[in-house]
Design a protein around this motif. Structure first.
Motif, PDB file in Angstrom:
ATOM      1  N   GLY A 269     -21.054  47.838 105.326  1.00  0.00           N
ATOM      2  CA  GLY A 269     -19.730  47.384 104.957  1.00  0.00           C
ATOM      3  C   GLY A 269     -19.477  45.904 105.147  1.00  0.00           C
ATOM      4  O   GLY A 269     -18.350  45.448 104.923  1.00  0.00           O
ATOM      5  N   PHE A 270     -20.480  45.132 105.556  1.00  0.00           N
ATOM      6  CA  PHE A 270     -20.298  43.706 105.788  1.00  0.00           C
ATOM      7  C   PHE A 270     -21.110  42.868 104.795  1.00  0.00           C
ATOM      8  O   PHE A 270     -21.376  41.698 105.045  1.00  0.00           O
ATOM      9  N   GLU A 271     -21.479  43.476 103.692  1.00  0.00           N
ATOM     10  CA  GLU A 271     -22.237  42.762 102.666  1.00  0.00           C
ATOM     11  C   GLU A 271     -21.359  41.727 101.957  1.00  0.00           C
ATOM     12  O   GLU A 271     -20.174  41.963 101.704  1.00  0.00           O
ATOM     13  N   HIS A 272     -21.948  40.605 101.613  1.00  0.00           N
ATOM     14  CA  HIS A 272     -21.295  39.655 100.712  1.00  0.00           C
ATOM     15  C   HIS A 272     -21.068  40.370  99.376  1.00  0.00           C
ATOM     16  O   HIS A 272     -21.919  41.155  98.937  1.00  0.00           O
ATOM     17  N   PRO A 273     -19.939  40.134  98.714  1.00  0.00           N
ATOM     18  CA  PRO A 273     -19.667  40.858  97.457  1.00  0.00           C
ATOM     19  C   PRO A 273     -20.780  40.756  96.426  1.00  0.00           C
ATOM     20  O   PRO A 273     -21.028  41.709  95.665  1.00  0.00           O
ATOM     21  N   GLN A 274     -21.471  39.635  96.397  1.00  0.00           N
ATOM     22  CA  GLN A 274     -22.515  39.458  95.405  1.00  0.00           C
ATOM     23  C   GLN A 274     -23.728  40.349  95.682  1.00  0.00           C
ATOM     24  O   GLN A 274     -24.494  40.658  94.757  1.00  0.00           O
ATOM     25  N   LEU A 275     -23.910  40.775  96.928  1.00  0.00           N
ATOM     26  CA  LEU A 275     -25.064  41.614  97.249  1.00  0.00           C
ATOM     27  C   LEU A 275     -24.981  42.969  96.551  1.00  0.00           C
ATOM     28  O   LEU A 275     -25.995  43.509  96.099  1.00  0.00           O
ATOM     29  N   GLY A 276     -23.790  43.534  96.467  1.00  0.00           N
ATOM     30  CA  GLY A 276     -23.643  44.805  95.778  1.00  0.00           C
ATOM     31  C   GLY A 276     -24.062  44.703  94.320  1.00  0.00           C
ATOM     32  O   GLY A 276     -24.705  45.609  93.771  1.00  0.00           O
ATOM     33  N   ARG A 277     -23.709  43.594  93.693  1.00  0.00           N
ATOM     34  CA  ARG A 277     -24.101  43.380  92.300  1.00  0.00           C
ATOM     35  C   ARG A 277     -25.616  43.252  92.183  1.00  0.00           C
ATOM     36  O   ARG A 277     -26.224  43.716  91.207  1.00  0.00           O
TER      37      ARG A 277
END
Length: 360
Positions: A269-277
């Protein structure tokens, strides 16, 4: 259950309590804390199941005002010196590389804290009047993570470098207990997430991808646990770095990899938003070259809680993978044989080679 000659499963069951106890007793050890502003860097000296402590601290303690570097080697880099806060971590206290680095850290004036169950590291700390945190006996090093990690977190918190360390440990203890209760042997079938992961991985080779620092630390530990517990090959990498090299490696040999490699994605839950992409885009590119893609998501209310949640799940999954294949998860015969060979080698030993050149 298949043979577990060293009681490894029982040791894993006690990890939440082990972390809680280590957290409590760490406050009882006297440490001459460095004055504020006197520390330029923190280094954790350690290998394997002890060295992962440094990787976890570096990943979760992102608010530290100085860098945390994990050193897994013989020779110290030149930046280690009087303004270094050094933690030598070795469960047995006899890890060759850690001892070599710890001695040299003292020689260059670093402030040393030792964590072990005794051994030569405890003796070194006593001779240097350096604080030593004593771990309980009876564990395999990789099963003593709580006892090894808590002292480092407590000292950093007491030194004012990581004030939230206490709260992080409490939240991690709570999450580990929840995850343990889901994964313990009494929970059978798909209700046990670790058993289900082991069943699905089966005889394939796991490739573990994490996201950011937390995911990287957890993925590295998954790889180590697959090696030591399941006695199986495994590989790891992390986003975003892998998208700058490894993603190109799937252009060939798909006919081979799709028969043997299972990708395990570790999400938190602490991923940078770009990591999910990046997870999504990379999966779309390589999925057809894999047996399957398995996704695991961390639970917990803090960075440390989620990191240890992923670690603990991987430890359980690798242990069930061992037991499912009639492999004893405890003994690590290859490492034992390697150490015996190195101990009897007639060449220049590690201490002598370090004396000849202490710096990389």
């Amino acid at each position: 259950m298949t043979v577990d000659s060293l009681g490894f499963v029982e040791s894993m069951c006690t990890l939440p309590e082990q972390l809680t106890h280590a957290h409590e007793v760490a406050h009882e050890v006297h440490v001459d804390l460095p004055p504020r502003g006197s520390v330029d860097n923190v280094v954790v000296l350690g290998m394997g199941g002890s060295g992962i402590v440094g990787d976890i601290v570096a990943a979760v303690a992102s608010s530290l005002p100085v860098p945390v570097i994990t050193l897994k080697r013989y020779r110290l880099p030149a930046f280690v010196g009087p303004r270094t806060f050094a933690f030598a971590v070795s469960y047995t206290g006899n890890t060759e590389e850690t001892l070599t680095m710890a001695r040299d850290a003292l020689e260059v004036g670093a402030r040393l804290v030792a964590v072990s169950s005794g051994g030569a590291l405890a003796e070194l700390a006593a001779s240097a009047d350096a604080p030593h945190f004593d771990c309980p006996d009876g564990y395999l090093p990789r099963a003593a993570l709580g006892a090894l990690l808590a002292p480092v977190m407590v000292v950093l918190s007491r030194a004012g470098l990581y004030p939230e360390g206490h709260a992080e440990l409490v939240k991690a203890q709570e999450q580990l207990a929840r995850r343990r209760d889901e994964c313990r042997p009494q929970v059978e079938g798909p209700k046990n997430p670790a058993r289900e992961l082991a069943r699905r991985i089966g005889r394939t080779i796991p490739l573990v991808y994490g996201g950011g620092a937390i995911g990287a630390a957890a993925a590295q530990r998954w790889k180590q646990s697959m090696n030591e517990n399941a006695k199986a090959p495994a590989f790891w990498n992390f986003y975003p770095e892998l998208d700058h090299n490894e993603v190109c490696g799937w252009g060939q040999h798909g006919d081979v990899t799709r028969q043997v490699l299972s990708l395990v994605e570790l999400r938190h839950g602490f991923e940078h938003p770009q990591l999910g992409r990046r997870f999504d885009a990379n999966r779309a590119l390589i999925e057809e070259t894999l047996v399957q893609v398995l996704s695991v998501r961390a639970a917990g209310q803090s960075r440390l809680a989620q990191c240890l949640d992923l670690v603990h799940l991987g430890d359980w999954a690798s242990t069930y993978l061992a037991l499912d294949n009639d492999v004893d998860p405890g003994p690590i015969d290859a490492i034992t044989q390697l150490k015996a060979e190195l101990a009897t080698h007639d060449g220049v030993n590690a201490t002598e080679s370090t004396r000849l050149s202490r710096r990389d």
